[in-house]
Design a protein around this motif. Sequence first.
Motif, PDB file in Angstrom:
ATOM      1  N   GLN A 659      53.469  44.700  40.672  1.00 12.40           N
ATOM      2  CA  GLN A 659      52.605  43.523  40.762  1.00 12.40           C
ATOM      3  C   GLN A 659      51.421  43.714  39.812  1.00 12.40           C
ATOM      4  O   GLN A 659      50.794  44.773  39.793  1.00 12.40           O
ATOM      5  CB  GLN A 659      52.095  43.331  42.185  1.00 12.40           C
ATOM      6  CG  GLN A 659      53.154  42.850  43.158  1.00 12.40           C
ATOM      7  CD  GLN A 659      53.609  41.431  42.859  1.00 12.40           C
ATOM      8  OE1 GLN A 659      54.789  41.203  42.629  1.00 12.40           O
ATOM      9  NE2 GLN A 659      52.678  40.489  42.852  1.00 12.40           N
ATOM     10  N   VAL A 660      51.113  42.691  39.024  1.00 14.86           N
ATOM     11  CA  VAL A 660      50.040  42.794  38.046  1.00 14.86           C
ATOM     12  C   VAL A 660      49.134  41.572  38.134  1.00 14.86           C
ATOM     13  O   VAL A 660      49.467  40.570  38.765  1.00 14.86           O
ATOM     14  CB  VAL A 660      50.600  42.918  36.606  1.00 14.86           C
ATOM     15  CG1 VAL A 660      51.377  44.206  36.434  1.00 14.86           C
ATOM     16  CG2 VAL A 660      51.475  41.711  36.268  1.00 14.86           C
ATOM     17  N   ARG A 661      47.997  41.654  37.472  1.00 16.62           N
ATOM     18  CA  ARG A 661      47.020  40.563  37.432  1.00 16.62           C
ATOM     19  C   ARG A 661      46.875  40.098  35.994  1.00 16.62           C
ATOM     20  O   ARG A 661      46.579  40.888  35.103  1.00 16.62           O
ATOM     21  CB  ARG A 661      45.688  41.068  37.981  1.00 16.62           C
ATOM     22  CG  ARG A 661      44.598  40.025  38.132  1.00 16.62           C
ATOM     23  CD  ARG A 661      43.459  40.647  38.939  1.00 16.62           C
ATOM     24  NE  ARG A 661      42.340  39.732  39.121  1.00 16.62           N
ATOM     25  CZ  ARG A 661      41.268  39.725  38.318  1.00 16.62           C
ATOM     26  NH1 ARG A 661      41.190  40.576  37.315  1.00 16.62           N
ATOM     27  NH2 ARG A 661      40.286  38.878  38.536  1.00 16.62           N
ATOM     28  N   VAL A 662      47.097  38.817  35.774  1.00 13.45           N
ATOM     29  CA  VAL A 662      47.002  38.228  34.440  1.00 13.45           C
ATOM     30  C   VAL A 662      45.700  37.440  34.352  1.00 13.45           C
ATOM     31  O   VAL A 662      45.392  36.620  35.230  1.00 13.45           O
ATOM     32  CB  VAL A 662      48.195  37.298  34.159  1.00 13.45           C
ATOM     33  CG1 VAL A 662      48.052  36.639  32.781  1.00 13.45           C
ATOM     34  CG2 VAL A 662      49.501  38.075  34.243  1.00 13.45           C
ATOM     35  N   VAL A 663      44.914  37.689  33.292  1.00 13.12           N
ATOM     36  CA  VAL A 663      43.691  36.923  33.037  1.00 13.12           C
ATOM     37  C   VAL A 663      43.976  35.974  31.884  1.00 13.12           C
ATOM     38  O   VAL A 663      44.293  36.412  30.769  1.00 13.12           O
ATOM     39  CB  VAL A 663      42.505  37.845  32.715  1.00 13.12           C
ATOM     40  CG1 VAL A 663      41.275  37.017  32.342  1.00 13.12           C
ATOM     41  CG2 VAL A 663      42.193  38.740  33.905  1.00 13.12           C
ATOM     42  N   GLU A 664      43.854  34.671  32.166  1.00 15.91           N
ATOM     43  CA  GLU A 664      44.178  33.641  31.193  1.00 15.91           C
ATOM     44  C   GLU A 664      42.899  32.885  30.840  1.00 15.91           C
ATOM     45  O   GLU A 664      42.196  32.373  31.716  1.00 15.91           O
ATOM     46  CB  GLU A 664      45.208  32.692  31.791  1.00 15.91           C
ATOM     47  CG  GLU A 664      45.564  31.494  30.926  1.00 15.91           C
ATOM     48  CD  GLU A 664      46.301  30.437  31.715  1.00 15.91           C
ATOM     49  OE1 GLU A 664      47.543  30.441  31.671  1.00 15.91           O
ATOM     50  OE2 GLU A 664      45.623  29.634  32.399  1.00 15.91           O
ATOM     51  N   ILE A 665      42.598  32.836  29.532  1.00 16.55           N
ATOM     52  CA  ILE A 665      41.430  32.093  29.054  1.00 16.55           C
ATOM     53  C   ILE A 665      41.923  31.003  28.115  1.00 16.55           C
ATOM     54  O   ILE A 665      42.431  31.289  27.028  1.00 16.55           O
ATOM     55  CB  ILE A 665      40.436  33.013  28.311  1.00 16.55           C
ATOM     56  CG1 ILE A 665      40.017  34.185  29.209  1.00 16.55           C
ATOM     57  CG2 ILE A 665      39.207  32.222  27.868  1.00 16.55           C
ATOM     58  CD1 ILE A 665      39.080  35.173  28.533  1.00 16.55           C
ATOM     59  N   GLY A 666      41.819  29.771  28.552  1.00 18.51           N
ATOM     60  CA  GLY A 666      42.242  28.670  27.697  1.00 18.51           C
ATOM     61  C   GLY A 666      43.732  28.616  27.462  1.00 18.51           C
ATOM     62  O   GLY A 666      44.171  28.340  26.337  1.00 18.51           O
ATOM     63  N   GLY A 667      44.527  28.928  28.482  1.00 17.95           N
ATOM     64  CA  GLY A 667      45.980  28.865  28.314  1.00 17.95           C
ATOM     65  C   GLY A 667      46.453  29.868  27.291  1.00 17.95           C
ATOM     66  O   GLY A 667      46.250  31.080  27.454  1.00 17.95           O
ATOM     67  N   PRO A 668      47.053  29.391  26.204  1.00 17.80           N
ATOM     68  CA  PRO A 668      47.617  30.330  25.231  1.00 17.80           C
ATOM     69  C   PRO A 668      46.578  31.043  24.371  1.00 17.80           C
ATOM     70  O   PRO A 668      46.913  31.971  23.649  1.00 17.80           O
ATOM     71  CB  PRO A 668      48.492  29.424  24.344  1.00 17.80           C
ATOM     72  CG  PRO A 668      47.859  28.071  24.442  1.00 17.80           C
ATOM     73  CD  PRO A 668      47.332  27.980  25.855  1.00 17.80           C
ATOM     74  N   PHE A 669      45.286  30.609  24.433  1.00  7.15           N
ATOM     75  CA  PHE A 669      44.291  31.257  23.571  1.00  7.15           C
ATOM     76  C   PHE A 669      44.222  32.751  23.848  1.00  7.15           C
ATOM     77  O   PHE A 669      44.232  33.573  22.937  1.00  7.15           O
ATOM     78  CB  PHE A 669      42.910  30.626  23.757  1.00  7.15           C
ATOM     79  CG  PHE A 669      41.856  31.256  22.871  1.00  7.15           C
ATOM     80  CD1 PHE A 669      41.752  30.891  21.535  1.00  7.15           C
ATOM     81  CD2 PHE A 669      41.009  32.241  23.356  1.00  7.15           C
ATOM     82  CE1 PHE A 669      40.807  31.487  20.716  1.00  7.15           C
ATOM     83  CE2 PHE A 669      40.065  32.845  22.542  1.00  7.15           C
ATOM     84  CZ  PHE A 669      39.965  32.461  21.210  1.00  7.15           C
ATOM     85  N   SER A 670      44.157  33.136  25.134  1.00  5.09           N
ATOM     86  CA  SER A 670      44.102  34.555  25.504  1.00  5.09           C
ATOM     87  C   SER A 670      44.791  34.743  26.844  1.00  5.09           C
ATOM     88  O   SER A 670      44.483  34.059  27.820  1.00  5.09           O
ATOM     89  CB  SER A 670      42.651  35.030  25.604  1.00  5.09           C
ATOM     90  OG  SER A 670      42.586  36.339  26.150  1.00  5.09           O
ATOM     91  N   MET A 671      45.761  35.669  26.887  1.00  8.19           N
ATOM     92  CA  MET A 671      46.473  35.970  28.126  1.00  8.19           C
ATOM     93  C   MET A 671      46.789  37.464  28.130  1.00  8.19           C
ATOM     94  O   MET A 671      47.574  37.942  27.334  1.00  8.19           O
ATOM     95  CB  MET A 671      47.746  35.135  28.222  1.00  8.19           C
ATOM     96  CG  MET A 671      48.418  35.204  29.588  1.00  8.19           C
ATOM     97  SD  MET A 671      49.929  34.222  29.642  1.00  8.19           S
ATOM     98  CE  MET A 671      49.289  32.585  29.311  1.00  8.19           C
ATOM     99  N   GLU A 672      46.122  38.201  29.023  1.00  3.90           N
ATOM    100  CA  GLU A 672      46.279  39.659  29.050  1.00  3.90           C
ATOM    101  C   GLU A 672      46.418  40.154  30.486  1.00  3.90           C
ATOM    102  O   GLU A 672      45.876  39.551  31.419  1.00  3.90           O
ATOM    103  CB  GLU A 672      45.066  40.351  28.411  1.00  3.90           C
ATOM    104  CG  GLU A 672      44.813  40.007  26.964  1.00  3.90           C
ATOM    105  CD  GLU A 672      43.718  40.862  26.369  1.00  3.90           C
ATOM    106  OE1 GLU A 672      43.603  42.046  26.772  1.00  3.90           O
ATOM    107  OE2 GLU A 672      42.973  40.373  25.510  1.00  3.90           O
ATOM    108  N   LEU A 673      47.142  41.268  30.642  1.00  4.50           N
ATOM    109  CA  LEU A 673      47.145  41.980  31.916  1.00  4.50           C
ATOM    110  C   LEU A 673      45.804  42.683  32.050  1.00  4.50           C
ATOM    111  O   LEU A 673      45.409  43.442  31.170  1.00  4.50           O
ATOM    112  CB  LEU A 673      48.280  43.003  31.956  1.00  4.50           C
ATOM    113  CG  LEU A 673      49.710  42.488  31.809  1.00  4.50           C
ATOM    114  CD1 LEU A 673      50.690  43.630  32.032  1.00  4.50           C
ATOM    115  CD2 LEU A 673      49.996  41.370  32.771  1.00  4.50           C
ATOM    116  N   CYS A 674      45.101  42.440  33.138  1.00  5.85           N
ATOM    117  CA  CYS A 674      43.767  43.022  33.270  1.00  5.85           C
ATOM    118  C   CYS A 674      43.345  42.988  34.728  1.00  5.85           C
ATOM    119  O   CYS A 674      43.507  41.975  35.418  1.00  5.85           O
ATOM    120  CB  CYS A 674      42.765  42.242  32.405  1.00  5.85           C
ATOM    121  SG  CYS A 674      41.085  42.896  32.499  1.00  5.85           S
TER     122      CYS A 674
END
Length: 889
Positions: A659-674
């Motif tokens: 199980q992981v946590r995804v941080v999404e900023i502006g949809g496709p602009f930034s999407m990282e596991l964090c």
Amino acid sequence: MQTHEIRQRFIKHFTNLGHAEVPSASLILNDPNLLFVNAGMVPFKPYFLGQQNPPYDTATSIQKCVRTLDIEEVGITTRHNTFFQMAGNFSFGDYFKEGAIRNAWALLTNSVEDGGFGFDPELLWVTVFQDDDEAAEIWEKEIGVPKERIQRLGMADNYWSMGVPGPCGPCSEIYYDRGPEHGAEGGPIADDNRYLEIWNLVFMGYERGEGIGKDNFEILGQLPKKNIDTGMGVERVACLLQGVENVYETDLLRPVIEEAEKLTGATYGKTQQDDVRFRVIADHCRTGLMLILDGVTPGNEGRGYILRRLLRRIIRSARLLGATGETMADLMETVRQTMTPSYPEIEQNWERIRSVAVGEEKAFLKTLESGSQLFENFAEQAKAAGSNEVSGEVAFALHDTHGFPIDLTMEMAAESGLTVDSAGFHSHMAEQKARAKADNQAKKLGHTDETVYRPFVDNHPTLFTGFENLEDEGTVLGLVVDGVLVERAGEGDQVQVILDRTPFYAEAGGQMADRGEMSNGSFAGAVEDVQKVGKKVWLHAVRITGGEIAVGQKVNSQVSRAWRHQARQAHSGTHLIHAALRQVLGPTAVQAGSLNKPGYLRFDFNFGEQLSESQLRDIEQIANGAVDTDYEVHTIETTLEEAKKMGAMALFGENYGSQVRVVEIGGPFSMELCGGIHVEHSSQVGPIAILGESSVGSGTRRIEAYTGMDSLNFLSREKNLVSGLATSLKAPSEEIPDRIDALTAKLKAAEKQVQQLRNQQLLSRVGELVSAAEHIGDITVVAQELPAGVGVGDLRTIALDAKARLGSEPAVVLFASNDEGKVPFVATLTDAAIELGLKAGDLVKEFGAKVGGRGGGKPQLAQGSGSEPAGIIAGLEAVNSAITAAVQG
């Protein structure tokens, strides 16, 4: 049976038995004892050590592994690979010996139609630990292996541990008899080449103490749970099931050898020497690709140095086989084709992998050119000294400092009519390996003792509430002072506080820990740091400012609002910088680390070139554009596989759970596991001001930036600075760069003129210097310290002028100077002095030893530099003494 099918059958066999399938961890884990993951059980170490509770009772995996202790032996034997795949099944307090043995035997001997590997049971042998009657009985009575095919071995062979205090236990190994053409009869004890080990079953039921080696340690007692750790060598099983002689002829490595044949014009199987080179290429190409995939870049230290060695050995081997141009792109493309079916992430990272490998080849080909020139200089010196041998010290210096391979040194020496002191070279290599081994052992023995925290990791994980709260009430579960559990602590004490729940963020993912306060009616304390142990327990470093804290008390934890606000700005700002950087530089720019603290961020990334001012401006503009757009920030809890499908980026070297946590900023602009703390909207980051970009190692760059008010304050200071310059230069701010360029040009012209005048003054003194010469026997000696500030170039000009004035007489000229704390020095000799046995190179070595430096060169002219100006007088005296000794000798 293809290797990819072998992998699939293994996983399916154990998932059908109820094992959880665990994806391979990265080759790079945060483990101080390891450069790379080198065994299938490494990702499970926290479970075996009792630092964490496993999320499953049984598991199976096929783990990527790299072992590099014997790189020089690769290819010489056909059984050694630097990269290999270890298939394993694990039990954490579930089944033990009988279950492990039955599971392994079923997979090996079941028919292909029934999902097994179809090995003939009559060709399988087993070994057990010398005292393990239980395992021997299971093999004989339950499985039906004849007693004569069960052999007992001692601790060095059949007792396993990690090499440090921790879990250990006897093991049982399964061997396959390859037939009489491969060696003597008599089982593994007689010949482990004929009888090939394919699976090791470790019965991990004990705890070992301190000690060195495989059998020199004490067994402290039994573990609370009996565990199983097994490892089946995928490459070895592929070798047997594909009916080939060795792993280099399997479906994963043979295509690389065939591609190398095309590129070099040589043929595999003709000579032992060439076969070794082909095998080096095949092995190292695969290992290199997998290391780059997991985020390693070539460098001069640690993991980067290992990768650089591997890639350079590929290039060297291809050259010795006959390649004249670049080969890396074609070789890596072949590895891509063979490995992608098992590792689809290769395709997603291919451009970066290719760029790193090809870039290293281009750089090393230049190194080969410079190394060739260095070799020619050494060869010339050897011949001038009447020697027909290149010393081992020189060969090692070429290898270790310049990356010049020893076999190329030997090849070029032969072309020059010279030999190489290979014994001396290998002696230096052995010393280096001994130092490395001692360092590695020291690291192993330095394994952190986290025993005091184990009860909390196992039974009382901390509940983190900081995503929603800045304040929370929790119960004190434990207090640790100087590594010891205590019941209470008072004013002035530094204590680690363990709570059942906390709003404090513990340092992780590059984000610094929260700061704040902790208190109740009887005590108050400042929280100065928060760390995690076993990824489950928060350790609050608290300085008690008043009263007394005790186990069992309720305490109120309050995070500093200002700290958290600015820390969130920096962390979200890092994600914006990362996204902007990839837009400008492309997908080959990959994160290599970060640090976020209130108002400041530092972002490291893998990239081979310095960024231009234009690129930095573009990155800053794109990041601030995202701030201005006011993107919403979302966090999504999902599975690792779903996160990958979404396109979320992961940090190399991080061992993510299922199980992981995804941080999404502006949809496709930034999407990282964090797992860090972030703002709710990108506008809350505030302005981002990039401070600059720099190198932090070969192939790794760093961007630093301010966020929020720190950014605004920085920009305000910059504005004041520009205003001040505009006033001083009496020019509008937009004209400042041109005015500074003009002033700089004038300054350089003035400095050049001053230097010319200084040279003229020094040259005018040459006659004076020569007239002050001393005479040692028949040799005229001009050895003096010149005025401060004279650089090596000027020293050389003056020295050559002085020598010219001395004509054909035997003469030595040596000048030195104190140049801002450095000591440049130059020596030059006339031909008549050389005929008397003197050499400039020898004299500068004598001088250099007195000024904390070194030098070298030819008999006629040599130079060097030191760092101890106080030794100049002693250096001149040493030169005179050396000349005196030569004259008297």
